[in-house]
Design a protein around this motif. Structure first.
Motif, short mmCIF file in Angstrom:
data_model
loop_
_atom_site.label_atom_id
_atom_site.label_comp_id
_atom_site.label_asym_id
_atom_site.label_seq_id
_atom_site.Cartn_x
_atom_site.Cartn_y
_atom_site.Cartn_z
N ASP A 156 0.84 -1.20 0.00
CA ASP A 156 0.00 0.00 0.00
C ASP A 156 0.87 1.24 0.00
OD1 ASP A 156 -2.85 0.15 -0.19
OD2 ASP A 156 -2.97 -1.17 1.56
N LEU A 157 0.23 2.34 -0.38
CA LEU A 157 0.90 3.64 -0.36
C LEU A 157 0.92 4.20 1.05
CD1 LEU A 157 -0.84 5.11 -3.53
CD2 LEU A 157 1.51 4.25 -3.40
N ILE A 158 1.94 4.98 1.33
CA ILE A 158 2.03 5.70 2.61
C ILE A 158 1.70 7.16 2.33
CG2 ILE A 158 3.49 6.28 4.57
CD1 ILE A 158 5.30 3.91 3.78
N MET A 229 -4.57 0.37 -4.85
CA MET A 229 -3.81 1.15 -3.86
C MET A 229 -4.16 2.63 -3.93
SD MET A 229 0.02 -0.47 -3.65
CE MET A 229 0.38 -0.36 -5.40
N ALA A 230 -4.29 3.15 -5.14
CA ALA A 230 -4.62 4.56 -5.29
C ALA A 230 -6.02 4.87 -4.74
CB ALA A 230 -4.54 4.96 -6.77
N TRP A 231 -6.97 3.97 -5.00
CA TRP A 231 -8.33 4.14 -4.49
C TRP A 231 -8.34 4.17 -2.96
CZ3 TRP A 231 -13.10 5.50 -5.80
CH2 TRP A 231 -14.17 5.10 -5.02
N ARG A 232 -7.60 3.21 -2.37
CA ARG A 232 -7.56 3.17 -0.91
C ARG A 232 -6.88 4.41 -0.33
NH1 ARG A 232 -6.35 -2.56 -1.82
NH2 ARG A 232 -4.12 -2.16 -1.61
N GLY A 357 -10.18 2.19 -18.14
CA GLY A 357 -10.28 3.12 -17.04
C GLY A 357 -9.10 2.97 -16.09
N GLY A 358 -9.16 3.69 -14.98
CA GLY A 358 -8.08 3.60 -14.00
C GLY A 358 -8.03 4.81 -13.11
N VAL A 359 -6.86 5.09 -12.58
CA VAL A 359 -6.65 6.21 -11.67
C VAL A 359 -6.67 7.51 -12.48
CG1 VAL A 359 -5.14 7.21 -9.92
CG2 VAL A 359 -5.15 4.73 -10.29
N MET A 360 -7.50 8.45 -12.09
CA MET A 360 -7.61 9.70 -12.84
C MET A 360 -6.34 10.51 -12.72
SD MET A 360 -11.49 11.10 -12.27
CE MET A 360 -11.22 12.43 -13.47
#
Length: 543
Positions: A156-158, A229-232, A357-360
């Motif tokens: 995950d991202l920090i 990960m970006a969504w979370r 689609g994906g992360v904007m």
């Protein structure tokens, strides 16, 4: 804790491009889930779309992209990509990529694919992705400013928001009014230990989510990690309902989703039934060269109408010398399964191929979170709209890799904060790994049956219900046991599946790659599907 200027998660064409374009001035860490060359880019057969001769024009390339995109492409982004296509190809040539030339060596051979009005696909025989991947990865391995971490998977991202939410001591965190990405937690698969990697800029280049479906042309690594990960972390995602199904995947029990390139149809391959009857006349005036969504639906229609296991792609009218020259890998691979494509039509079926689609992001690859970028198939840049035009995918990786690198290099250096370590003191080793395998299989099967090429409201509702049940089970598993590669991927696939279904439910029309039997109308005003992030549980929820 390890610290870098640039952390790139994913080693496909987008990640490699960005790494090489930033490494002269930045200290770069490139994380690869498996080996550096185990990527979807390496599997790409067709080529790269670019205007490279006077018979074509950038306006033609733009128009073809807009038509394929079903009214949802961002025209400004489309123009930017088309205008940078030639220089991107020239950069690859400078790096040493050996594209196929004409017989007289007068220039590079250009092929044509579905949806294109001109021959503009530059390629390296029928293994363009492999040629590009190997050339750039060799340079990455040799670069002194690039640290390569193979067989590592991001957990995950920090972000500052998550650190504050979890009441971690943030006295050493750089103050900011915005949610800022500070790096990522990364699992070393060889040791089972989670590393804390701090970075001034983090880039998601993890590819798409084809493995959410039972049948896909994607490699096993395509589990939607970056999107999840970006969504979370708090990023918006867009257009997740538009999953491109490639019309022609080799139908054979041991082929493991081997793709039969679009270029086979571009060079004259014809779609037929078992008795030799052509059927594209009944579906689209562009016949075999219609965009992928049209051809995939036509094949799906014929298979269901007639109860067929597959249809056939016939290129037997071409001489063996032509086939071996243009499609050496396809010829060889099919021959391994007893199919001589110079004499016998190729059995083919549609398979999940590309996540449109994906992360904007904006036109520089920047997401909603400061210092976080998304490039390649992970991102929704506005280029593909409701359906990606063939061979625009590798091009997007190149152009946005360049744009993101330029933006990163323009920024002043930032201080690196001290980040909290991953804490697994309250979890134990998993006792029932089989639960992960069974859940994965169930997810992929009902996504194929309910959220495939043709959809209905009832199918989508049923899929969402199952996703929520499985998500709760996996959340409990994730909260109580030590993480593993399979658990991370399953958690991400469930999240991406939910985003796909929620997006599909919200679109009350049939457009591009999204076809609903309950909403066959086409709304006059095309509107992107944008999902706002929910209050998702923190990445530190198992601490």
């Amino acid at each position: 804790m390890q610290q870098f200027d640039v952390l790139i998660i994913g080693s496909g064409l987008a990640g490699l491009t960005l790494a090489l374009r930033t490494a002269e001035h930045k200290n770069v860490c490139l994380v690869s889930k498996r080996s550096i060359n185990d990527t979807a880019s390496d599997w790409a057969q067709g080529g790269i779309a670019a205007v490279l001769n006077d018979e074509d024009s950038i306006e033609n390339h733009i128009q073809d992209t807009l038509v394929a995109g079903g009214g949802l492409c961002d025209e400004a982004v489309t123009r930017m990509v088309a205008e940078h296509a030639k220089e991107s190809v020239e950069w690859l040539i400078e790096q040493g990529v050996g594209f196929t030339r004409e017989h007289d060596n007068s220039g590079y051979h250009l092929t044509r694919e579905g949806g294109h009005s001109h021959r503009r696909i530059i390629h390296a025989a029928d293994a363009t992705g492999h040629a590009v991947q190997m050339t750039l990865s060799d340079k990455v391995k040799q670069h002194p400013n690039i640290t390569l971490m193979e067989y590592h998977i991001a957990v995950d991202l920090i972000t500052t928001s998550k650190i504050h939410q979890n009441k971690v001591d943030s006295s050493k965190i750089v103050p900011t009014d915005d949610n800022t990405c500070l790096g990522a937690y990364v699992l070393d698969k060889s040791t089972g230990k989670v590393l804390t990697i701090a970075a001034q800029n983090t880039i998601l280049a993890t590819g798409g989510a084809g493995k959410v479906y039972l049948y896909t042309t994607n490699p096993d690594i395509s589990t939607g990690d970056g999107i999840a990960m970006a969504w979370r972390a708090g990023c918006r995602v867009a257009n997740m309902e538009f999953i491109q199904f490639h019309p022609t995947c080799l139908f054979h029990p041991h082929a493991k989703s081997f793709l039969i390139s679009e270029a086979v149809r571009g060079e004259g391959g014809l779609l037929k039934l078992a008795d030799g009857t052509r059927f594209m006349f009944d579906h689209d005036e562009r016949l075999e060269l219609a965009p992928r969504d049209v051809v995939a639906r036509a094949i799906d229609f014929e298979m269901k109408k007639r109860g067929l296991d597959c249809v056939y792609l016939d290129i037997t009218d071409k001489p063996l010398s032509f086939i071996k020259e243009h499609f050496p890998n396809i010829y060889k691979r099919c021959l391994e399964f007893g199919i001589d494509i110079s004499k016998t039509p190729i059995p083919v079926v549609p398979a999940a191929h590309y996540t449109c689609g994906g992360v904007m992001t904006d036109d520089k690859g920047r997401t909603d979170i400061a210092n976080l970028y998304a490039v390649g198939e992970t991102a929704c840049t506005g280029l593909h709209g409701a359906n990606r035009l063939a061979s625009n995918s590798l091009l997007e990786c190149l152009v946005f890799g360049q744009m993101a690198a330029k933006d990163i290099l323009s920024q002043p250096a930032k201080p690196s904060p001290q980040l909290p370590y991953w804490d697994e003191s309250r979890v134990t080793d998993a006792d029932e790994e089989v639960l992960i395998t069974h859940t994965w299989d169930e997810l992929r099967r009902f996504m194929w049956n309910y959220v495939g090429i043709v959809r209905t409201d009832k199918r989508l509702s049923r899929a969402l219900h199952r996703i929520h049940m499985l998500r709760d089970e996996v959340y409990e598993f994730y909260s109580n046991f030590k993480i593993s590669n399979d658990l991370i991927e399953l958690r991400n696939l469930l999240q991406v599946a939910e985003l796909i279904v929620e997006s599909a439910i919200s679109r009350k029309e049939s457009r591009g790659l999204h076809y609903s039997k309950d909403h066959t109308n086409l709304e006059v005003e095309p509107i992107p599907t944008v999902l706002e992030p929910s209050n998702y549980d923190s990445l530190l929820d198992n601490e």
